[in-house]
Write a protein that holds these residues in place. Sequence first.
Motif, PDB file in Angstrom:
ATOM      1  N   ASN A   1       0.985  -1.130  -0.088  1.00  0.00           N
ATOM      2  CA  ASN A   1       0.007   0.091   0.015  1.00  0.00           C
ATOM      3  C   ASN A   1       0.799   1.324   0.098  1.00  0.00           C
ATOM      4  N   PHE A   2       1.947   1.124   0.683  1.00  0.00           N
ATOM      5  CA  PHE A   2       3.141   2.543   0.741  1.00  0.00           C
ATOM      6  C   PHE A   2       3.374   2.815  -0.635  1.00  0.00           C
ATOM      7  N   VAL A   3       4.009   1.795  -1.282  1.00  0.00           N
ATOM      8  CA  VAL A   3       4.599   1.832  -2.464  1.00  0.00           C
ATOM      9  C   VAL A   3       3.632   2.450  -3.514  1.00  0.00           C
ATOM     10  N   GLY A   4       2.107   1.935  -3.518  1.00  0.00           N
ATOM     11  CA  GLY A   4       1.253   2.052  -4.447  1.00  0.00           C
ATOM     12  C   GLY A   4       0.911   3.707  -4.213  1.00  0.00           C
ATOM     13  N   THR A   5       0.702   4.055  -3.130  1.00  0.00           N
ATOM     14  CA  THR A   5       0.340   5.380  -2.591  1.00  0.00           C
ATOM     15  C   THR A   5       1.362   6.456  -2.823  1.00  0.00           C
ATOM     16  N   ALA A   6       2.559   6.040  -2.771  1.00  0.00           N
ATOM     17  CA  ALA A   6       3.840   6.946  -3.283  1.00  0.00           C
ATOM     18  C   ALA A   6       3.795   7.014  -4.593  1.00  0.00           C
ATOM     19  N   LEU A   7       3.547   6.312  -5.427  1.00  0.00           N
ATOM     20  CA  LEU A   7       3.656   6.208  -6.899  1.00  0.00           C
ATOM     21  C   LEU A   7       2.196   6.841  -7.411  1.00  0.00           C
ATOM     22  N   GLU A   8       1.265   6.984  -6.731  1.00  0.00           N
ATOM     23  CA  GLU A   8       0.016   7.675  -6.943  1.00  0.00           C
ATOM     24  C   GLU A   8       0.172   9.046  -6.766  1.00  0.00           C
ATOM     25  N   ILE A   9       1.020   9.458  -5.469  1.00  0.00           N
ATOM     26  CA  ILE A   9       1.286  10.916  -5.322  1.00  0.00           C
ATOM     27  C   ILE A   9       2.184  11.478  -6.302  1.00  0.00           C
ATOM     28  N   TYR A  10       3.079  10.732  -6.734  1.00  0.00           N
ATOM     29  CA  TYR A  10       4.051  11.241  -7.721  1.00  0.00           C
ATOM     30  C   TYR A  10       3.396  11.502  -9.047  1.00  0.00           C
ATOM     31  N   ARG A  11       2.440  10.804  -9.293  1.00  0.00           N
ATOM     32  CA  ARG A  11       1.512  10.865 -10.745  1.00  0.00           C
ATOM     33  C   ARG A  11       0.734  12.163 -10.539  1.00  0.00           C
ATOM     34  N   TYR A  12       0.155  12.551  -9.397  1.00  0.00           N
ATOM     35  CA  TYR A  12      -0.658  13.849  -9.103  1.00  0.00           C
ATOM     36  C   TYR A  12       0.650  14.806  -9.263  1.00  0.00           C
ATOM     37  N   LEU A  13       1.825  14.733  -8.815  1.00  0.00           N
ATOM     38  CA  LEU A  13       2.723  15.995  -8.805  1.00  0.00           C
ATOM     39  C   LEU A  13       3.081  16.257 -10.395  1.00  0.00           C
ATOM     40  N   ILE A  14       3.326  15.145 -10.988  1.00  0.00           N
ATOM     41  CA  ILE A  14       3.373  15.314 -12.431  1.00  0.00           C
ATOM     42  C   ILE A  14       2.247  16.009 -13.057  1.00  0.00           C
ATOM     43  N   PHE A  15       1.155  15.539 -12.769  1.00  0.00           N
ATOM     44  CA  PHE A  15      -0.325  16.155 -13.368  1.00  0.00           C
ATOM     45  C   PHE A  15      -0.173  17.696 -13.028  1.00  0.00           C
ATOM     46  N   GLY A  16       0.165  17.954 -11.904  1.00  0.00           N
ATOM     47  CA  GLY A  16       0.022  19.354 -11.282  1.00  0.00           C
ATOM     48  C   GLY A  16       1.119  20.187 -12.035  1.00  0.00           C
ATOM     49  N   TYR A  17       2.331  19.710 -12.150  1.00  0.00           N
ATOM     50  CA  TYR A  17       3.395  20.494 -13.019  1.00  0.00           C
ATOM     51  C   TYR A  17       2.815  20.723 -14.226  1.00  0.00           C
ATOM     52  N   VAL A  18       2.120  19.653 -15.012  1.00  0.00           N
ATOM     53  CA  VAL A  18       1.923  20.107 -16.245  1.00  0.00           C
ATOM     54  C   VAL A  18       0.743  21.107 -16.335  1.00  0.00           C
ATOM     55  N   LEU A  19      -0.090  20.961 -15.494  1.00  0.00           N
ATOM     56  CA  LEU A  19      -1.182  22.172 -15.282  1.00  0.00           C
ATOM     57  C   LEU A  19      -0.616  23.448 -15.024  1.00  0.00           C
TER      58      LEU A  19
END
Length: 92
Positions: A7-25
Amino acid sequence: MELFILNFVGTALEIYRYLIFGYVLLSWFPNARESFIGQMLGKIVEPYVGIFRKFIPPIGGVIDLSPIVALLALHFISIGIQSVLIFLFKMV
């Protein structure tokens, strides 16, 4: 314990996805990447997205598709890491 790691690894990767998306925005707004948040996200996201920028040139010099490819690659990496962890911990 194994479920916690998965769960920790999955959550960390999901947060990183959101960071990339925010950077694109942020690229849609003038001077947003020069703000404190934009610079902070750039330091976190650029090393990963920059790998794809080396191989994928912008379309027409304006449209950068490398974050999309980076998100797609991150998705497959996430699936791979979680599959390996499940295999290692013999979870079904």
